[in-house]
Each structure stands twice: as C-alpha cells, then as structure tokens.
Design a protein around this motif. Structure first.
Motif, mmCIF file in Angstrom:
data_model
loop_
_atom_site.group_PDB
_atom_site.id
_atom_site.type_symbol
_atom_site.label_atom_id
_atom_site.label_comp_id
_atom_site.label_asym_id
_atom_site.label_seq_id
_atom_site.Cartn_x
_atom_site.Cartn_y
_atom_site.Cartn_z
ATOM 1 N N PHE A 40 52.384 47.606 47.321
ATOM 2 C CA PHE A 40 53.540 47.361 46.464
ATOM 3 C C PHE A 40 53.045 46.969 45.065
ATOM 4 C CE2 PHE A 40 55.230 46.283 50.729
ATOM 5 C CZ PHE A 40 56.352 47.108 50.749
ATOM 6 N N LEU A 41 53.707 47.527 44.045
ATOM 7 C CA LEU A 41 53.259 47.314 42.666
ATOM 8 C C LEU A 41 53.935 46.127 41.979
ATOM 9 C CD1 LEU A 41 53.059 51.012 41.410
ATOM 10 C CD2 LEU A 41 51.329 49.637 42.531
ATOM 11 N N GLY A 42 54.707 45.322 42.725
ATOM 12 C CA GLY A 42 55.323 44.127 42.145
ATOM 13 C C GLY A 42 56.747 44.378 41.660
ATOM 14 N N ASP A 43 57.381 43.303 41.143
ATOM 15 C CA ASP A 43 58.811 43.319 40.775
ATOM 16 C C ASP A 43 59.683 43.619 42.000
ATOM 17 O OD1 ASP A 43 58.250 42.489 38.247
ATOM 18 O OD2 ASP A 43 59.102 44.227 37.228
ATOM 19 N N PHE A 44 59.614 42.696 42.962
ATOM 20 C CA PHE A 44 60.452 42.774 44.156
ATOM 21 C C PHE A 44 61.874 42.295 43.863
ATOM 22 C CE2 PHE A 44 56.098 42.039 45.526
ATOM 23 C CZ PHE A 44 55.922 43.104 46.389
ATOM 24 N N GLY A 136 38.111 53.450 45.364
ATOM 25 C CA GLY A 136 38.850 54.687 45.112
ATOM 26 C C GLY A 136 40.111 54.569 44.300
ATOM 27 N N LEU A 137 40.659 53.357 44.093
ATOM 28 C CA LEU A 137 41.855 53.241 43.257
ATOM 29 C C LEU A 137 42.021 51.830 42.720
ATOM 30 C CD1 LEU A 137 45.162 53.271 45.372
ATOM 31 C CD2 LEU A 137 42.960 52.505 46.201
ATOM 32 N N ARG A 138 42.829 51.740 41.647
ATOM 33 C CA ARG A 138 43.156 50.444 41.050
ATOM 34 C C ARG A 138 44.667 50.298 40.955
ATOM 35 N NH1 ARG A 138 38.867 51.964 37.301
ATOM 36 N NH2 ARG A 138 37.013 50.770 37.861
ATOM 37 N N VAL A 139 45.107 49.039 40.963
ATOM 38 C CA VAL A 139 46.539 48.738 40.929
ATOM 39 C C VAL A 139 46.770 47.518 40.049
ATOM 40 C CG1 VAL A 139 48.486 47.979 42.335
ATOM 41 C CG2 VAL A 139 46.858 49.631 43.283
ATOM 42 N N VAL A 140 47.735 47.629 39.144
ATOM 43 C CA VAL A 140 48.167 46.474 38.357
ATOM 44 C C VAL A 140 49.621 46.736 37.964
ATOM 45 C CG1 VAL A 140 47.455 47.375 36.077
ATOM 46 C CG2 VAL A 140 47.443 44.904 36.490
ATOM 47 N N HIS A 141 50.388 45.670 37.690
ATOM 48 C CA HIS A 141 51.814 45.910 37.451
ATOM 49 C C HIS A 141 52.078 46.724 36.183
ATOM 50 C CE1 HIS A 141 56.078 45.511 37.807
ATOM 51 N NE2 HIS A 141 56.170 44.956 36.616
ATOM 52 N N ALA A 142 51.404 46.402 35.050
ATOM 53 C CA ALA A 142 51.755 47.109 33.809
ATOM 54 C C ALA A 142 50.578 47.734 33.072
ATOM 55 C CB ALA A 142 52.514 46.183 32.853
ATOM 56 N N CYS A 143 49.449 47.032 32.926
ATOM 57 C CA CYS A 143 48.372 47.567 32.074
ATOM 58 C C CYS A 143 47.002 47.153 32.588
ATOM 59 C CB CYS A 143 48.548 47.071 30.640
ATOM 60 S SG CYS A 143 47.234 47.608 29.507
ATOM 61 N N TRP A 144 46.125 48.119 32.732
ATOM 62 C CA TRP A 144 44.732 47.827 33.096
ATOM 63 C C TRP A 144 43.933 47.677 31.808
ATOM 64 C CZ3 TRP A 144 42.907 46.862 37.934
ATOM 65 C CH2 TRP A 144 41.521 46.637 38.030
ATOM 66 N N HIS A 145 43.604 46.431 31.485
ATOM 67 C CA HIS A 145 42.913 46.155 30.230
ATOM 68 C C HIS A 145 41.677 45.303 30.548
ATOM 69 C CE1 HIS A 145 41.942 44.749 26.265
ATOM 70 N NE2 HIS A 145 42.927 45.432 25.719
ATOM 71 N N PRO A 146 40.494 45.930 30.594
ATOM 72 C CA PRO A 146 39.301 45.197 31.055
ATOM 73 C C PRO A 146 39.041 43.915 30.264
ATOM 74 C CG PRO A 146 38.838 47.544 30.965
ATOM 75 C CD PRO A 146 40.205 47.358 30.351
#
Ligand SMILES: [Mn+2]
Length: 320
Positions: A40-44, A136-146
């Motif tokens: 689940f990507l959040g914002d339930f 194999g994959l990444r998940v974050v609610h809005a932005c992947w910013h290292p």
C-alpha cells in the motif's frame, strides 16, 4: 511478487473490489493471495465514507504478513494532530486550526475522536515506514529524493519508521527534517520567480507550485508545474534555477501515489509509476467518486509495463 495499490482515502468498497480483481480472497477477515503480497502506498484515510474499514483491511493484511505499507501525508498529519506538543502545553504537533480540522473531520467523526479506536489507529500509523527500498523496487508516497532521505536518517530506525523521539522535530517548520519529510510525503514545491503567481482550483493566488519532479526533460517552471491547464499560461517559461529535480536513477522501478492523476493509468516514465487516480475526487458533499482506484501488478520487471495496471471505478461502489 507484489501488487501495489495507490491512495484509498476511505473507499473500502472499491478496495475490496480491487483486491478481488487481483485474485485475493478474504478468509477470517484477512485478505490473502496464495502467491502474492500487496504494497500500500499510503493515504488510507480522510475524505471517503469507510475509513475505519479501509484501515482494518490494510492493517490486518500487514500484521498477517500479507502486505507491506508506507506512510502517506494524511497518516503523518493524523499522528501530528493527535500528539501533544512537548514544549507547548495543551497544543499538538499539528495545530488544531479550523483548516486542519476541516481536512481531518471525516476521519475524526468516523473513528470517534479520542476514542480507544482512534488511539489504536494512530499507534498503527506510527509503525508505517516512510519508504521501502526492496530487492527490485522502491516505494514512497510522493517523491524519491536521495538527499532528503539522507537528511531523515537520524529520525528513522533501520526499517524506515519514525523514531518516537523524532516526531516533534519532523513537525517543526524550518527544520531540515521537516523540509525532508514534506518533500518525500508531499512532493517538492518551487517558488515562482518574482511577480509570478497563479490561481489554484479554489481561486487562491499562489506563488509556490508543485512540480513534476519525475520529468528529467523539463527545464522551465512551465514545463514542470502541476497546475490546472487553464492557468498554465501564467507560469513563466524561465529555467528553474534551483536544483530541485532529483533525477531518479532508474536502477529499480519506483512506485508513488499522491498526485491525483486522471485518465487511463500508465507509467510516468519507464521507471516511475504513480498509482493515485483520484478515488476521492467527488462533487459537492457527496461520496460519489468520479475517480478510480488503481493497482500495478508487478512481475519483477525493471521497465514498467502499461499492461500491468489494473483498476476499479469508484462510482461502481458508492453508497450515496
Ligand atoms: Mn497524499
């Protein structure tokens, strides 16, 4: 292998339809698949009619090892709304302003504000990691910013969960940690150059604009601005000077939610997909959704495949 599900915002009936479509079956109150798990990507919560049931479905799946989940900005705000401010007696980390209450009122009404159920749900939200970096994959609610993820390192445990002592700092405006958490849970915004402004959907004039950070080709404010099409002309065609586009490396596919997209679901880039297709978009006071609830059936691929998106219409299941 994983099925990724975007922002649900309390639309539990479409969620059940989507799980069913993905081949999950409810047994003893827990949705399961013989060979797959959900992320689940959040914002339930907030906005929709069945928020308690939405949290119950996700939480029981996570606790039974049938799903993973990350935190959305609405869960982050819900924790702040409910957490006493350490320095200001009687206040909470997220101020209980009228505007903030309005955004959260459906949730408070449905759980019963300050009830035991409210406490239990907030306690579960606190266990949600801010991001997942899996094989194999990444998940974050809005932005992947290292860079911002690095700035959060001191606030998170090894699993990406907020350390109990870090909540006040994450909510304190002006700190590096607050800037970082806002960036990854709400996405980057940029200030328009002098004298530029635009009218948002509510008619308020704004000088900060959200940007399509995933667009590595965009150069100007107008290229990258996320604004209603009718006001795009008021965004200047000048290069953005700040180094704000994180340039996603593309070594693994990345899944986000948050952006209230419309139209037929498709990848944003070969390596980035947003699965928020506005299930909570309604007209007036009704719960009648004209969005869809979207999933991506991931089979291990590193280049995203438009054929792997699945969805159900919000309208098919509305109760009002
Ligand atoms: Mn969001």
């Amino acid at each position: 292998m994983y099925d990724l599900i975007g922002d649900i915002h309390g639309y539990a009936t479409p969620l059940k339809m989507l799980l069913n479509k993905l081949g999950y079956v409810e047994r003893d109150g827990i949705w399961r698949h013989p060979g797959r798990k959900v992320i689940f990507l959040g914002d339930f919560i907030d906005r929709g009619p069945e928020q308690v049931e939405t949290v119950r479905i996700a939480r029981t799946m996570v606790e039974a090892g049938q799903a993973l989940a990350v935190m959305g900005n609405h869960e982050f705000n819900a924790v702040g709304w409910d957490t006493p401010h350490p320095d200001n007696p009687g206040q909470t980390l997220r101020p209980r302003s009228e505007k903030n209450r309005r955004q959260h009122r459906e949730f408070l009404d449905q759980v019963g504000e300050n009830s035991r159920r409210h406490r239990e749900i907030i306690d579960w939200f606190k266990t949600l990691p801010l991001y997942l970096d899996l094989d194999g994959l990444r998940v974050v609610h809005a932005c992947w910013h290292p860079g911002h993820l690095d700035n959060l390192a001191g606030c998170l445990d090894a699993g990406g969960r907020v350390l109990p002592k870090a909540w006040p700092e994450l909510h304190r405006k002006g700190t590096k940690s607050n800037e970082a958490v806002e960036n990854i849970l709400k996405g980057p915004e940029v200030r328009l150059p002098a004298d530029s402004e635009f009218a948002d959907a509510d008619g308020h004039f704004r000088r900060n604009v959200r940007i399509q950070w995933w667009d590595a080709e965009g150069i100007t404010y107008r290229d990258l601005a996320i604004v209603p099409p009718e006001v795009i002309e008021s965004i200047p065609h000048e290069p953005i000077v700040e180094d704000i586009v994180p340039e996603y490396a593309g070594d693994k596919p990345l899944f986000v939610g948050h952006y209230w997209l419309s139209g037929t679901p498709a990848p944003l880039t070969p390596h980035i997909a947003c699965l928020d297709y506005s299930i909570a978009a309604t007209r007036g006071q009704s719960y009648q959704s004209h969005g869809i609830l979207c999933a991506y059936r991931w089979q291990g691929e590193s280049i995203l495949d438009p054929d792997n998106f699945l969805w159900v219409p919000g309208s098919a299941a509305s109760r009002h």
